[in-house]
Design an enzyme around this catalytic site. Structure first.
Site, PDB file in Angstrom:
ATOM      1  N   ASP A  56       0.843  -1.177   0.000  1.00 29.88           N
ATOM      2  CA  ASP A  56       0.000   0.000   0.000  1.00 29.88           C
ATOM      3  C   ASP A  56       0.890   1.243   0.000  1.00 29.88           C
ATOM      4  OD1 ASP A  56      -2.545   1.228   0.211  1.00 29.88           O
ATOM      5  OD2 ASP A  56      -2.048   1.717   2.277  1.00 29.88           O
ATOM      6  N   THR A  89      -2.782   5.711  -4.419  1.00 31.15           N
ATOM      7  CA  THR A  89      -1.640   6.452  -3.881  1.00 31.15           C
ATOM      8  C   THR A  89      -0.367   6.154  -4.661  1.00 31.15           C
ATOM      9  OG1 THR A  89      -1.341   4.701  -2.250  1.00 31.15           O
ATOM     10  CG2 THR A  89      -2.547   6.635  -1.549  1.00 31.15           C
ATOM     11  N   THR A  90      -0.153   4.890  -4.986  1.00 29.09           N
ATOM     12  CA  THR A  90       1.053   4.542  -5.730  1.00 29.09           C
ATOM     13  C   THR A  90       1.028   5.222  -7.093  1.00 29.09           C
ATOM     14  OG1 THR A  90       0.873   2.396  -4.666  1.00 29.09           O
ATOM     15  CG2 THR A  90       2.528   2.604  -6.373  1.00 29.09           C
ATOM     16  N   ASP A 384      -9.730   0.448   2.358  1.00 26.19           N
ATOM     17  CA  ASP A 384      -9.552   1.061   1.040  1.00 26.19           C
ATOM     18  C   ASP A 384     -10.747   0.771   0.155  1.00 26.19           C
ATOM     19  OD1 ASP A 384      -7.167   2.074   1.787  1.00 26.19           O
ATOM     20  OD2 ASP A 384      -5.921   0.729   0.581  1.00 26.19           O
TER      21      ASP A 384
HETATM   22  P1  ADP Z   1      -2.539   2.292  -6.204  1.00 24.99           P
HETATM   23  O1  ADP Z   1      -1.900   2.561  -4.879  1.00 24.99           O
HETATM   24  O2  ADP Z   1      -2.217   3.362  -7.182  1.00 24.99           O
HETATM   25  O3  ADP Z   1      -3.990   2.000  -6.104  1.00 24.99           O
HETATM   26  P2  ADP Z   1      -2.217  -0.480  -6.855  1.00 24.99           P
HETATM   27  O4  ADP Z   1      -1.035  -1.314  -6.493  1.00 24.99           O
HETATM   28  O5  ADP Z   1      -3.464  -0.719  -6.117  1.00 24.99           O
HETATM   29  O6  ADP Z   1      -1.782   1.025  -6.752  1.00 24.99           O
HETATM   30  O7  ADP Z   1      -2.468  -0.684  -8.398  1.00 24.99           O
HETATM   31  C1  ADP Z   1      -3.481  -0.012  -9.065  1.00 24.99           C
HETATM   32  C2  ADP Z   1      -3.339  -0.235 -10.538  1.00 24.99           C
HETATM   33  O8  ADP Z   1      -3.484  -1.621 -10.843  1.00 24.99           O
HETATM   34  C3  ADP Z   1      -4.419   0.488 -11.307  1.00 24.99           C
HETATM   35  O9  ADP Z   1      -3.854   1.147 -12.397  1.00 24.99           O
HETATM   36  C4  ADP Z   1      -5.331  -0.634 -11.754  1.00 24.99           C
HETATM   37  O10 ADP Z   1      -6.000  -0.335 -12.951  1.00 24.99           O
HETATM   38  C5  ADP Z   1      -4.355  -1.749 -11.931  1.00 24.99           C
HETATM   39  N1  ADP Z   1      -5.005  -3.070 -11.951  1.00 24.99           N
HETATM   40  C6  ADP Z   1      -5.847  -3.617 -11.056  1.00 24.99           C
HETATM   41  N2  ADP Z   1      -6.252  -4.850 -11.460  1.00 24.99           N
HETATM   42  C7  ADP Z   1      -5.644  -5.092 -12.647  1.00 24.99           C
HETATM   43  C8  ADP Z   1      -5.642  -6.165 -13.583  1.00 24.99           C
HETATM   44  N3  ADP Z   1      -6.354  -7.263 -13.390  1.00 24.99           N
HETATM   45  N4  ADP Z   1      -4.892  -6.024 -14.685  1.00 24.99           N
HETATM   46  C9  ADP Z   1      -4.152  -4.919 -14.885  1.00 24.99           C
HETATM   47  N5  ADP Z   1      -4.111  -3.889 -14.047  1.00 24.99           N
HETATM   48  C10 ADP Z   1      -4.839  -3.952 -12.952  1.00 24.99           C
END
Ligand code: ADP
Ligand code: MG
Length: 548
Positions: A56, A89-90, A384
Site C-alpha cells: 500500500d 496512492t502509488t 480502502d
Molecule cells: P494504487 O496505490 O495506485 O492503487 P495499486 O497497487 O493498487 O496502486 O495498483 C493499481 C493499478 O493496478 C491500477 O492502475 C489498476 O487499474 C491496476 N489493476 C488492477 N487490477 C488489474 C488487472 N487485473 N490487470 C491490470 N491492471 C490492474
C-alpha cells in the site's frame, strides 16, 4: 556582512532543481515496484522492530523515515490521495516522479521552468476532462459493477484471497449507509459503518451485521447472554457506590455500626439496580464499572449486564438501538431505552446487537483472520475498498483500469498538445508520456515487455477502443471494463491533479537555503529510472535505499 550561519548551505538554480528532483524521484520510484496486482510487497521494520508487510503506497511512504523536505512533498501527495480517494496512492506518487523525470529532460534542453509549470498545468486540466469523457456512470444499485470496483482495489493485496466475499461485504456496507439527497445525489456516511476485527477464524467467515458488535462478556455467569426482544439501557454511570473525592475515614465503634454502614452501601446499590429493573431494561451496556454486589442483583433479576463498554461503542450502540445514553441511573425511564436483539457469536466471545424499529441504523463489518498480521492487512484492504466504493457511489463515475484510462488520457493530450503554442507544447507532451508510466509499470511488474504493451495499447486507442487496457491476469490487451478492472474516475482525477501540483511545487524552487548540511538522498536510483524499459520490476528498491 554575514547573513548565513557557518553550517548553512545554499544551492541555486539548476543545481537546486536537480537536487530537489532527485530527492522527489527517489521517493516516487521507491513505491513503483508495488504498482498493480503483480506488484511486489515491501517489508517495513519500525524502530521497535515491528514488521508490516504491505504494498500500500501510503503505508509504505508514511512508515519510511523520510528526512528530506522535498521528498516529504511527495509523501504528501500520497496522503492527499489517501484522504481524497482512499486508493491510487502509488499511481499518484509514481506519476509525480515521472513528471519530474520528464521535466528534467526539458530543463536540460534549456526550457524555462515556468514554461514547464504552465504546460503541466494545462495538461492536468485537459487530462482530467479526458478522464471525465472516458468515464461510465454508476448508481448505488449497480451492485455487480461496484463489486468489481471493490475487487480491483483489493487485487494484489493480502485481502485478495477472499476478495470476492470481501468486495461483496464492502459493497453491502456502503449500500447500507447510503442515502439519497434531495438533489438526487447520493451521500455515503461511513461513520455509520464500524469495522471490528477478530483473530482465530478464517477470513471467509467475515460478515456484515446490521448492528453493532461488542467484544465483551456478561459480567456475571448467571446472567442470560442473549435476548431476542431486548429493551436496552446504555449507561455511562458506574453501578457502584459513589466514592467521594476526599479520603474519608469512617469510625466504627461497634459491630452494629459496621453492619449499618454496610447495609447502607448495599441499599444504595440495590436502589440503583431497582431503577434499572423499574425502567424495564433487559440488557445494560455500562460504560463504567459494575460492583460485584450489583452484578449479583442484576443476575438475580435476569438482566444481562456488560461493564466497561468502550465509549465509542456506546455511541454506536445508540445509533443502532435508539434510545438515549443515560448518565444518571436514578432518572432512567422506559423512554430512554433502545430496542433490539442481543445474541452471542458461536465462539461465545462477542455480542451481536441488532436494532429494531425505523430509527435503527449502523452496520458492523466483522473481519476475521487467522492471525493479527492477516487481519491487519485485510482491514487495510477493506478500508480502502470501502473508501473506493463510497467515492464511486457519491461521485457516480468509473473508468477502466489496467492502464486503459491512462493511455486514453495520453492520446487526448497529444492531440491537445498541437493546439498549445510555444514551449508549453513540449511540456504537455512530456505530461502525456508521464501518464503512460502506469501501463508501462503494470506491464513491467507483470513480467511483460513494457514497450510492446504500450505500442499495442496505443494502437487500440487510436482505433477507438477507449477501454483497452492490460489485464495482468490474462496478460492480454483487452476491454478491461468488460473484464471487471474498474476504478473510480474521481480517484484518477485526484491522482493527476495532486501529482501535477507536487511536481510544479518542486519545479518552482530555484534556491535552497538550508540551516544544516543537505542530505543527498536519491543518488542510488539512477539505474532504475532510465527509459521505459527500466520502469518497474525491482527498480524501485534502489530508490528506497537511497531515500532512507
Ligand atoms: P494504487 O496505490 O495506485 O492503487 P495499486 O497497487 O493498487 O496502486 O495498483 C493499481 C493499478 O493496478 C491500477 O492502475 C489498476 O487499474 C491496476 N489493476 C488492477 N487490477 C488489474 C488487472 N487485473 N490487470 C491490470 N491492471 C490492474
Ligand atoms: Mg490500489
Amino acid at each position: 556582512m554575514i547573513i548565513m550561519g557557518e553550517d548553512a548551505q545554499r544551492v541555486k538554480d539548476r543545481d537546486a532543481q536537480e537536487y530537489n528532483i532527485q530527492a522527489a524521484r527517489a521517493v516516487a520510484e521507491s513505491v513503483r515496484s508495488t504498482l498493480g496486482p503483480k506488484g511486489m510487497d515491501k517489508m517495513l521494520v519500525d524502530s521497535m522492530g515491528d514488521v508490516t508487510i504491505t504494498n500500500d503506497g501510503v503505508t509504505i511512504l508514511t512508515e519510511m523515515d523520510i528526512d528530506n523536505p522535498t521528498a516529504e512533498m511527495i509523501v504528501e501527495v500520497a496522503e492527499t490521495q489517501e484522504d481524497e480517494a482512499g486508493d491510487g496512492t502509488t499511481t499518484a506518487v509514481a506519476i509525480a516522479g515521472e513528471l519530474l523525470k520528464n521535466a528534467e529532460e526539458l530543463l536540460d534542453q534549456d526550457i524555462h521552468p515556468t514554461a514547464i509549470i504552465n504546460g503541466f498545468h494545462l495538461a492536468s486540466q485537459e487530462a482530467r476532462s479526458a478522464v471525465d469523457e472516458a468515464s461510465e456512470s454508476v448508481t448505488p444499485d449497480d451492485t455487480e459493477l461496484l463489486k468489481k470496483v471493490a475487487e480491483t482495489s483489493m487485487t494484489g493485496k493480502s485481502s485478495e484471497l477472499d476478495k470476492e466475499l470481501l468486495a461483496e461485504l464492502a459493497v453491502e456496507t456502503v449500500e447500507a449507509v447510503t442515502v439519497e439527497a434531495d438533489d438526487g445525489s447520493y451521500v455515503v456516511d461511513l461513520q455509520n459503518a464500524n469495522i471490528e476485527t477478530q483473530t482465530g477464524r478464517g477470513t471467509g467467515e467475515s460478515e456484515l451485521l446490521h448492528g453493532a458488535v461488542i467484544d465483551k462478556d456478561p459480567v456475571h455467569d448467571n446472567m442470560p447472554s442473549a435476548s431476542e426482544h431486548a429493551d436496552i439501557l446504555l449507561l455511562d454511570e458506574a453501578i457502584e457506590i459513589e466514592e467521594t473525592d476526599v479520603d474519608t475515614t469512617v469510625n466504627v465503634d461497634s459491630p452494629d455500626q459496621l453492619q449499618k454502614f454496610l447495609d447502607q452501601e448495599e441499599k444504595e446499590l440495590r436502589e440503583k439496580v431497582q431503577h434499572i429493573v423499574d425502567s424495564g431494561a433487559d440488557v445494560v451496556f455500562c460504560q463504567k464499572g459494575i460492583d460485584d454486589m450489583a452484578q449479583h442483583y442484576l443476575a438475580k433479576e435476569g438482566i444481562l449486564a456488560v461493564r466497561r463498554t468502550k465509549k465509542s461503542d456506546i455511541g454506536f450502540l445508540r445509533d443502532v438501538v435508539g434510545g438515549a445514553v443515560v448518565s444518571d441511573v436514578s432518572s432512567v425511564t422506559e423512554a430512554d431505552l433502545g430496542h433490539g436483539s442481543v445474541r452471542r457469536d458461536s465462539d461465545d466471545e462477542l455480542f451481536y446487537v441488532e436494532g429494531h424499529g425505523d430509527e435503527a441504523h449502523g452496520v458492523t463489518l466483522l473481519l476475521r483472520g487467522s492471525t493479527e498480521h492477516v487481519v491487519d492487512e485485510i482491514e487495510r484492504g477493506v478500508e480502502d475498498a470501502l473508501d473506493v466504493v463510497s467515492t464511486t457511489v457519491s461521485d457516480g463515475r468509473v473508468v477502466s483500469g489496467g492502464g486503459a484510462i491512462e493511455v486514453e488520457v495520453a492520446r487526448q493530450l497529444r492531440s491537445y498538445a498541437s493546439t498549445v503554442s510555444g514551449r508549453e507544447q513540449l511540456a504537455v507532451e512530456a505530461f502525456a508520456d508521464a501518464v503512460e508510466l502506469v501501463p508501462r509499470v503494470l506491464a513491467g511488474n507483470a513480467g511483460l515487455d513494457s514497450i510492446d504493451t504500450l505500442v499495442e495499447l496505443r494502437e487500440a486507442h487510436e482505433n477507438g477502443d477507449v477501454h483497452a487496457g492490460l489485464n495482468v491476469f490474462t496478460n492480454d490487451v483487452e476491454d478491461t471494463f468488460d473484464a471487471g478492472v474498474v476504478e473510480p474516475a474521481h480517484s484518477k482525477e485526484q491522482a493527476l491533479s495532486s501529482a501535477t501540483e507536487a511536481a510544479n511545487l518542486v519545479l518552482k524552487i530555484d534556491d535552497i537555503i538550508a540551516a544544516d548540511e543537505l542530505s543527498t538522498s536519491g543518488d542510488g536510483d539512477e539505474g532504475g529510472a532510465g527509459g521505459p524499459g527500466g520502469a518497474g520490476g525491482m527498480g524501485g528498491m534502489g530508490g528506497m535505499g537511497g531515500a532512507m
